[in-house]
Design a protein around this motif. Structure first.
Motif, PDB file in Angstrom:
ATOM      1  N   GLU A 149      -7.587 -14.453  -3.793  1.00 41.42           N
ATOM      2  CA  GLU A 149      -6.839 -15.168  -2.766  1.00 41.42           C
ATOM      3  C   GLU A 149      -7.475 -14.923  -1.401  1.00 41.42           C
ATOM      4  O   GLU A 149      -8.386 -14.109  -1.250  1.00 41.42           O
ATOM      5  CB  GLU A 149      -5.374 -14.707  -2.758  1.00 41.42           C
ATOM      6  N   GLY A 150      -6.969 -15.628  -0.392  1.00 42.61           N
ATOM      7  CA  GLY A 150      -7.448 -15.452   0.969  1.00 42.61           C
ATOM      8  C   GLY A 150      -6.299 -15.216   1.911  1.00 42.61           C
ATOM      9  O   GLY A 150      -5.128 -15.406   1.553  1.00 42.61           O
ATOM     10  N   LEU A 151      -6.615 -14.778   3.112  1.00 45.68           N
ATOM     11  CA  LEU A 151      -5.573 -14.583   4.115  1.00 45.68           C
ATOM     12  C   LEU A 151      -4.919 -15.917   4.469  1.00 45.68           C
ATOM     13  O   LEU A 151      -5.611 -16.928   4.632  1.00 45.68           O
ATOM     14  CB  LEU A 151      -6.168 -13.987   5.389  1.00 45.68           C
ATOM     15  N   PRO A 152      -3.594 -15.960   4.603  1.00 40.65           N
ATOM     16  CA  PRO A 152      -2.962 -17.178   5.128  1.00 40.65           C
ATOM     17  C   PRO A 152      -3.518 -17.499   6.509  1.00 40.65           C
ATOM     18  O   PRO A 152      -3.992 -16.597   7.226  1.00 40.65           O
ATOM     19  CB  PRO A 152      -1.475 -16.792   5.201  1.00 40.65           C
ATOM     20  N   ALA A 153      -3.461 -18.761   6.879  1.00 38.67           N
ATOM     21  CA  ALA A 153      -4.047 -19.180   8.154  1.00 38.67           C
ATOM     22  C   ALA A 153      -3.442 -18.440   9.342  1.00 38.67           C
ATOM     23  O   ALA A 153      -4.117 -18.211  10.346  1.00 38.67           O
ATOM     24  CB  ALA A 153      -3.875 -20.689   8.326  1.00 38.67           C
ATOM     25  N   PHE A 154      -2.164 -18.032   9.238  1.00 35.41           N
ATOM     26  CA  PHE A 154      -1.492 -17.390  10.363  1.00 35.41           C
ATOM     27  C   PHE A 154      -1.785 -15.894  10.465  1.00 35.41           C
ATOM     28  O   PHE A 154      -1.345 -15.236  11.408  1.00 35.41           O
ATOM     29  CB  PHE A 154       0.027 -17.592  10.272  1.00 35.41           C
ATOM     30  N   ALA A 155      -2.506 -15.320   9.514  1.00 32.89           N
ATOM     31  CA  ALA A 155      -2.710 -13.877   9.461  1.00 32.89           C
ATOM     32  C   ALA A 155      -4.116 -13.485   9.889  1.00 32.89           C
ATOM     33  O   ALA A 155      -5.063 -14.249   9.753  1.00 32.89           O
ATOM     34  CB  ALA A 155      -2.444 -13.359   8.051  1.00 32.89           C
ATOM     35  N   VAL A 156      -4.239 -12.255  10.401  1.00 29.59           N
ATOM     36  CA  VAL A 156      -5.550 -11.708  10.731  1.00 29.59           C
ATOM     37  C   VAL A 156      -5.902 -10.533   9.816  1.00 29.59           C
ATOM     38  O   VAL A 156      -7.061 -10.121   9.750  1.00 29.59           O
ATOM     39  CB  VAL A 156      -5.630 -11.260  12.212  1.00 29.59           C
ATOM     40  N   SER A 157      -4.910  -9.987   9.123  1.00 30.74           N
ATOM     41  CA  SER A 157      -5.156  -8.907   8.167  1.00 30.74           C
ATOM     42  C   SER A 157      -3.953  -8.813   7.238  1.00 30.74           C
ATOM     43  O   SER A 157      -2.885  -9.372   7.521  1.00 30.74           O
ATOM     44  CB  SER A 157      -5.378  -7.564   8.877  1.00 30.74           C
ATOM     45  N   ALA A 158      -4.122  -8.108   6.113  1.00 30.86           N
ATOM     46  CA  ALA A 158      -3.016  -7.908   5.173  1.00 30.86           C
ATOM     47  C   ALA A 158      -3.294  -6.665   4.344  1.00 30.86           C
ATOM     48  O   ALA A 158      -4.442  -6.246   4.179  1.00 30.86           O
ATOM     49  CB  ALA A 158      -2.832  -9.126   4.274  1.00 30.86           C
ATOM     50  N   HIS A 159      -2.207  -6.077   3.823  1.00 27.73           N
ATOM     51  CA  HIS A 159      -2.316  -4.869   3.015  1.00 27.73           C
ATOM     52  C   HIS A 159      -1.387  -4.950   1.816  1.00 27.73           C
ATOM     53  O   HIS A 159      -0.348  -5.614   1.855  1.00 27.73           O
ATOM     54  CB  HIS A 159      -1.960  -3.625   3.846  1.00 27.73           C
ATOM     55  N   ARG A 160      -1.804  -4.279   0.758  1.00 29.40           N
ATOM     56  CA  ARG A 160      -0.941  -4.090  -0.408  1.00 29.40           C
ATOM     57  C   ARG A 160      -0.331  -2.694  -0.313  1.00 29.40           C
ATOM     58  O   ARG A 160      -1.050  -1.702  -0.127  1.00 29.40           O
ATOM     59  CB  ARG A 160      -1.739  -4.250  -1.700  1.00 29.40           C
ATOM     60  N   LEU A 161       0.983  -2.610  -0.430  1.00 26.38           N
ATOM     61  CA  LEU A 161       1.712  -1.346  -0.361  1.00 26.38           C
ATOM     62  C   LEU A 161       2.390  -1.119  -1.702  1.00 26.38           C
ATOM     63  O   LEU A 161       3.107  -2.005  -2.179  1.00 26.38           O
ATOM     64  CB  LEU A 161       2.751  -1.387   0.766  1.00 26.38           C
ATOM     65  N   CYS A 162       2.169   0.033  -2.310  1.00 30.65           N
ATOM     66  CA  CYS A 162       2.625   0.249  -3.680  1.00 30.65           C
ATOM     67  C   CYS A 162       3.318   1.596  -3.853  1.00 30.65           C
ATOM     68  O   CYS A 162       2.912   2.607  -3.265  1.00 30.65           O
ATOM     69  CB  CYS A 162       1.455   0.184  -4.656  1.00 30.65           C
ATOM     70  N   THR A 163       4.360   1.592  -4.679  1.00 32.03           N
ATOM     71  CA  THR A 163       4.938   2.803  -5.248  1.00 32.03           C
ATOM     72  C   THR A 163       5.027   2.562  -6.751  1.00 32.03           C
ATOM     73  O   THR A 163       4.618   1.516  -7.250  1.00 32.03           O
ATOM     74  CB  THR A 163       6.350   3.073  -4.691  1.00 32.03           C
ATOM     75  N   GLU A 164       5.595   3.508  -7.457  1.00 31.57           N
ATOM     76  CA  GLU A 164       5.791   3.317  -8.887  1.00 31.57           C
ATOM     77  C   GLU A 164       6.835   2.247  -9.176  1.00 31.57           C
ATOM     78  O   GLU A 164       6.871   1.677 -10.262  1.00 31.57           O
ATOM     79  CB  GLU A 164       6.215   4.631  -9.544  1.00 31.57           C
ATOM     80  N   ARG A 165       7.668   1.945  -8.178  1.00 33.28           N
ATOM     81  CA  ARG A 165       8.782   1.018  -8.397  1.00 33.28           C
ATOM     82  C   ARG A 165       8.626  -0.323  -7.685  1.00 33.28           C
ATOM     83  O   ARG A 165       9.428  -1.230  -7.910  1.00 33.28           O
ATOM     84  CB  ARG A 165      10.098   1.676  -7.947  1.00 33.28           C
ATOM     85  N   ALA A 166       7.637  -0.446  -6.825  1.00 33.82           N
ATOM     86  CA  ALA A 166       7.518  -1.684  -6.054  1.00 33.82           C
ATOM     87  C   ALA A 166       6.084  -1.931  -5.618  1.00 33.82           C
ATOM     88  O   ALA A 166       5.296  -0.989  -5.467  1.00 33.82           O
ATOM     89  CB  ALA A 166       8.438  -1.639  -4.830  1.00 33.82           C
ATOM     90  N   LYS A 167       5.764  -3.229  -5.429  1.00 34.15           N
ATOM     91  CA  LYS A 167       4.472  -3.643  -4.892  1.00 34.15           C
ATOM     92  C   LYS A 167       4.727  -4.720  -3.848  1.00 34.15           C
ATOM     93  O   LYS A 167       5.440  -5.693  -4.110  1.00 34.15           O
ATOM     94  CB  LYS A 167       3.576  -4.182  -6.000  1.00 34.15           C
ATOM     95  N   LEU A 168       4.139  -4.554  -2.674  1.00 33.98           N
ATOM     96  CA  LEU A 168       4.317  -5.497  -1.580  1.00 33.98           C
ATOM     97  C   LEU A 168       2.957  -5.966  -1.084  1.00 33.98           C
ATOM     98  O   LEU A 168       1.980  -5.221  -1.137  1.00 33.98           O
ATOM     99  CB  LEU A 168       5.048  -4.851  -0.395  1.00 33.98           C
ATOM    100  N   ILE A 169       2.917  -7.197  -0.580  1.00 33.15           N
ATOM    101  CA  ILE A 169       1.776  -7.689   0.185  1.00 33.15           C
ATOM    102  C   ILE A 169       2.311  -8.068   1.563  1.00 33.15           C
ATOM    103  O   ILE A 169       3.206  -8.914   1.684  1.00 33.15           O
ATOM    104  CB  ILE A 169       1.099  -8.894  -0.482  1.00 33.15           C
TER     105      ILE A 169
END
Length: 250
Positions: A149-169
């Protein structure tokens, strides 16, 4: 993707909107074999309009995006001709349905597209200072080499944040922090966002999403407004369309 089409997309969606990192950061998939550029030229062979067609994760469904007409040719029906060319391509490629996202659905209804859903654009603000969360999670840059995938047009950066119970972008840009996609309970999502120090952030939700019902009203203020319309054109009988997260759209 021909260089002229690439330049038109970059000028229209990024330079004129005063946003963007670089073309590869936002459209790293442009050279994939399954990605197609639809081009419209004038009588002299000059490019006047272009759009991109890319397969969705759902089998038989195409995503249409980056629909743009060069400025001198706008307002004279060139856009309708471009969408007609897109429709002819998706028909020939045996796609069962085509999807696009827009804030102006009336433009596409004349070309066979119908609104099948509407996002809610939600701004979530923490009331007061909040608590100090002793929360451990892993953080890595998104998208990675294997994400596709690529960054959405409105974004300049992004991160994936993870625990054993959840995953976020989570994406960052001029309009703030946006939760692009997640897996896990709302409570775990809130805990990770708090631990990251995000007191105010945005999220796009589909109409039947129950995410907001789990957010404590005494700790968070919620503002909602209408977001992008999901539009579909079916080449066969109408069938259920899977929701496409913001992180996967074009």
């Amino acid at each position: 993707m021909p260089p002229l089409a690439r330049n038109l997309i970059w000028e229209t969606f990024f330079v004129h909107a005063k946003r963007g990192v670089d073309f590869e950061a936002h459209l790293p998939w442009h050279a994939a074999p399954s990605t197609r550029s639809v081009l419209l030229s004038d009588a002299r062979g000059n490019l006047v309009a272009t759009a991109i067609v890319r397969p969705a994760r759902q089998t038989g469904v195409a995503m249409v995006g980056f629909v743009c007409v060069d400025e001198p040719f706008r307002g004279g029906g060139t856009g309708r001709d471009l969408i007609a060319a897109v429709n002819a391509f998706t028909d020939a490629a045996d796609y069962r349905a085509s999807l696009l996202w827009t804030g102006f659905p009336g433009i596409y209804t004349r070309s066979g597209y119908d609104v099948i859903g509407r996002d809610a654009f939600v701004r979530i603000s923490r009331r007061g200072i909040g608590e100090d969360f002793a929360h451990t999670h892993a953080s890595s840059k998104w998208p990675g080499p294997c994400d596709g995938e690529g960054l959405p047009a409105f974004a300049v950066s992004a991160h994936r944040l993870c625990t054993e119970r959840a995953k976020l972008i989570v994406a960052e840009g001029p309009r703030g922090v946006t939760l692009l996609d997640w897996q896990g309970s709302p409570a775990e999502v809130l805990a990770i966002m708090e631990a990251e120090g995000h007191a105010v952030w945005n999220v796009n939700l589909s109409a039947p999403d129950h995410f907001l019902e789990a957010i404590p009203a005494d700790r968070y203020a919620i503002e909602c407004r209408e977001g992008a319309a999901t539009m579909a054109r079916f080449t066969e009988a109408v069938f259920p369309i899977d929701y496409v997260p913001i992180a996967e759209r074009i």
